[in-house]
Design a protein around this motif. Structure first.
Motif, mmCIF file in Angstrom:
data_model
loop_
_atom_site.group_PDB
_atom_site.id
_atom_site.type_symbol
_atom_site.label_atom_id
_atom_site.label_comp_id
_atom_site.label_asym_id
_atom_site.label_seq_id
_atom_site.Cartn_x
_atom_site.Cartn_y
_atom_site.Cartn_z
ATOM 1 N N ASP A 1 -7.771 0.835 8.207
ATOM 2 C CA ASP A 1 -7.017 1.436 9.311
ATOM 3 C C ASP A 1 -6.271 0.381 10.121
ATOM 4 O O ASP A 1 -5.058 0.470 10.323
ATOM 5 C CB ASP A 1 -7.945 2.237 10.220
ATOM 6 N N SER A 2 -6.996 -0.635 10.582
ATOM 7 C CA SER A 2 -6.401 -1.594 11.506
ATOM 8 C C SER A 2 -5.336 -2.474 10.858
ATOM 9 O O SER A 2 -4.329 -2.817 11.483
ATOM 10 C CB SER A 2 -7.483 -2.482 12.125
ATOM 11 N N HIS A 3 -5.550 -2.840 9.580
ATOM 12 C CA HIS A 3 -4.639 -3.777 8.932
ATOM 13 C C HIS A 3 -3.493 -3.094 8.192
ATOM 14 O O HIS A 3 -2.427 -3.694 8.026
ATOM 15 C CB HIS A 3 -5.422 -4.656 7.949
ATOM 16 N N LEU A 4 -3.687 -1.849 7.764
ATOM 17 C CA LEU A 4 -2.687 -1.208 6.916
ATOM 18 C C LEU A 4 -2.246 0.168 7.403
ATOM 19 O O LEU A 4 -1.070 0.394 7.678
ATOM 20 C CB LEU A 4 -3.220 -1.105 5.482
ATOM 21 N N LEU A 5 -3.188 1.098 7.502
ATOM 22 C CA LEU A 5 -2.799 2.489 7.739
ATOM 23 C C LEU A 5 -2.283 2.752 9.141
ATOM 24 O O LEU A 5 -1.399 3.595 9.332
ATOM 25 C CB LEU A 5 -3.971 3.426 7.434
ATOM 26 N N LEU B 1 0.835 -1.208 0.000
ATOM 27 C CA LEU B 1 0.000 0.000 0.000
ATOM 28 C C LEU B 1 0.863 1.250 0.000
ATOM 29 O O LEU B 1 0.546 2.239 -0.687
ATOM 30 C CB LEU B 1 -0.931 0.008 1.209
ATOM 31 N N LEU B 2 1.960 1.230 0.734
ATOM 32 C CA LEU B 2 2.859 2.383 0.765
ATOM 33 C C LEU B 2 3.394 2.679 -0.631
ATOM 34 O O LEU B 2 3.489 3.847 -1.036
ATOM 35 C CB LEU B 2 4.018 2.127 1.733
ATOM 36 N N GLN B 3 3.733 1.650 -1.381
ATOM 37 C CA GLN B 3 4.208 1.849 -2.748
ATOM 38 C C GLN B 3 3.147 2.557 -3.592
ATOM 39 O O GLN B 3 3.458 3.482 -4.351
ATOM 40 C CB GLN B 3 4.574 0.513 -3.384
ATOM 41 N N TYR B 4 1.897 2.144 -3.428
ATOM 42 C CA TYR B 4 0.787 2.777 -4.166
ATOM 43 C C TYR B 4 0.650 4.243 -3.773
ATOM 44 O O TYR B 4 0.490 5.123 -4.630
ATOM 45 C CB TYR B 4 -0.507 2.014 -3.883
ATOM 46 N N ILE B 5 0.744 4.526 -2.476
ATOM 47 C CA ILE B 5 0.590 5.902 -1.992
ATOM 48 C C ILE B 5 1.735 6.781 -2.484
ATOM 49 O O ILE B 5 1.531 7.928 -2.887
ATOM 50 C CB ILE B 5 0.498 5.920 -0.450
ATOM 51 N N VAL B 6 2.958 6.249 -2.458
ATOM 52 C CA VAL B 6 4.109 7.016 -2.937
ATOM 53 C C VAL B 6 3.971 7.331 -4.419
ATOM 54 O O VAL B 6 4.230 8.460 -4.862
ATOM 55 C CB VAL B 6 5.422 6.238 -2.670
ATOM 56 N N ALA C 1 -5.688 -5.503 -5.297
ATOM 57 C CA ALA C 1 -4.387 -6.162 -5.123
ATOM 58 C C ALA C 1 -4.499 -7.472 -4.359
ATOM 59 O O ALA C 1 -3.499 -8.182 -4.184
ATOM 60 C CB ALA C 1 -3.421 -5.218 -4.401
ATOM 61 N N GLY C 2 -5.710 -7.794 -3.888
ATOM 62 C CA GLY C 2 -5.922 -9.047 -3.184
ATOM 63 C C GLY C 2 -5.386 -9.066 -1.770
ATOM 64 O O GLY C 2 -5.040 -10.126 -1.235
ATOM 65 N N ILE C 3 -5.304 -7.895 -1.147
ATOM 66 C CA ILE C 3 -4.800 -7.815 0.220
ATOM 67 C C ILE C 3 -5.917 -8.179 1.196
ATOM 68 O O ILE C 3 -6.941 -7.496 1.268
ATOM 69 C CB ILE C 3 -4.264 -6.401 0.530
#
Length: 265
Positions: free
Chosen positions: A224-228, A181-186, A203-205
């Motif tokens: 939020d809980s799983h990624l952010l 997800l960070l790669q997508y945000i960047v 992305a199947g996350i």
């Protein structure tokens, strides 16, 4: 002496021997290059390296490299050591060097890997140590010498006295899902949280990809809980509200972290 005796005493070419069903490891040295000669060649030769990856500064003109670099190649080849001469990075950038060394470690993880922390500068030493601890797949070594100088036209250190293994401690690398997800945000940011959800599902996350698309609130909670939450806690991203939408954008630390750990993706 008979022909039979001569044949029995003849040495077989090691390259002609196959090892079927056996895991035969090479001894691989990763060496970021600075202004060193003996601290590069002595450990590789004494430790009977099979292959050495030399890491050069990407901004250097090959024609202007120190003359003793040719001696490094000559000594390694004379010892029968294979040289990988194709790796460059910005050796003054911690994150680029960390990524480069970690990629080499991962590429050679089936072998016995050693990272020479003494052949480059302070940045490459720190990056090499972190790469060893994060991957857990390589041994950092430090090479001590009897004499140290300042003239960069000649090797900085002379008369190697010892090659030491340094202790390592496990370092937790970023988890893969938040890193994706960070790669997508960047690359695409700033993006809305809704766009983050759509990306994660595509992305199947999990668990977002398996969650009901109709449960919007549930998807936001899982985002939020799983990624952010972890990305925010590490200060890799920051969120803000604009109008009715909540946006996510990467911080400089997040961009550097992605650069360092992109080999995991």
């Amino acid at each position: 002496m008979s022909d039979t005796t001569d044949a029995a005493n003849a040495q077989q070419d090691p390259e002609a021997v196959s090892f079927e069903g056996l895991n035969v490891s090479d001894r691989v040295h990763i060496v970021p290059l600075g202004y060193e000669y003996e601290r590069v060649t002595v450990p590789a030769v004494r430790m009977r390296a099979d292959r050495v990856h030399l890491v050069y500064h990407e901004g250097d003109d090959p024609d202007e490299r120190p003359g003793y670099y040719e001696d490094i190649h000559a000594d390694l080849r004379a010892a029968g050591i294979e040289i990988d001469d194709d790796t460059v990075c910005d050796i003054f950038d911690l994150y680029d060097t960390l990524r480069t060394i970690a990629e080499l470690i991962q590429a050679n993880r089936a072998h016995d890997v050693y990272v020479n922390l003494a052949a480059g500068g302070k940045v490459t030493a720190i990056a090499g140590m972190i790469a060893c601890m994060v991957t857990g797949e390589a041994e950092p070594i430090y090479v001590s010498a009897a004499e140290y100088g300042q003239d960069k036209e000649v090797p900085v250190a002379k008369d190697v006295t010892s090659v030491s293994r340094l202790p390592t401690y496990p370092i937790q690398a970023p988890s893969r899902d938040p890193l994706v997800l960070l790669q997508y945000i960047v690359e695409e940011g700033p993006v809305t949280k809704q766009e983050c959800i759509e990306f994660a599902v595509a992305a199947g996350i999990d668990p977002l990809a398996q969650h009901s698309a109709d449960d919007t609130r549930g998807l936001y909670r899982l985002l939020d809980s799983h990624l952010l939450d972890s990305l925010r806690a590490d200060e890799y991203v920051e969120t803000y509200k604009q109008g009715r939408n909540k946006y996510v954008q990467a911080t400089t630390e997040g961009e550097n972290t992605l650069d360092a750990f992109s080999y995991m993706l």
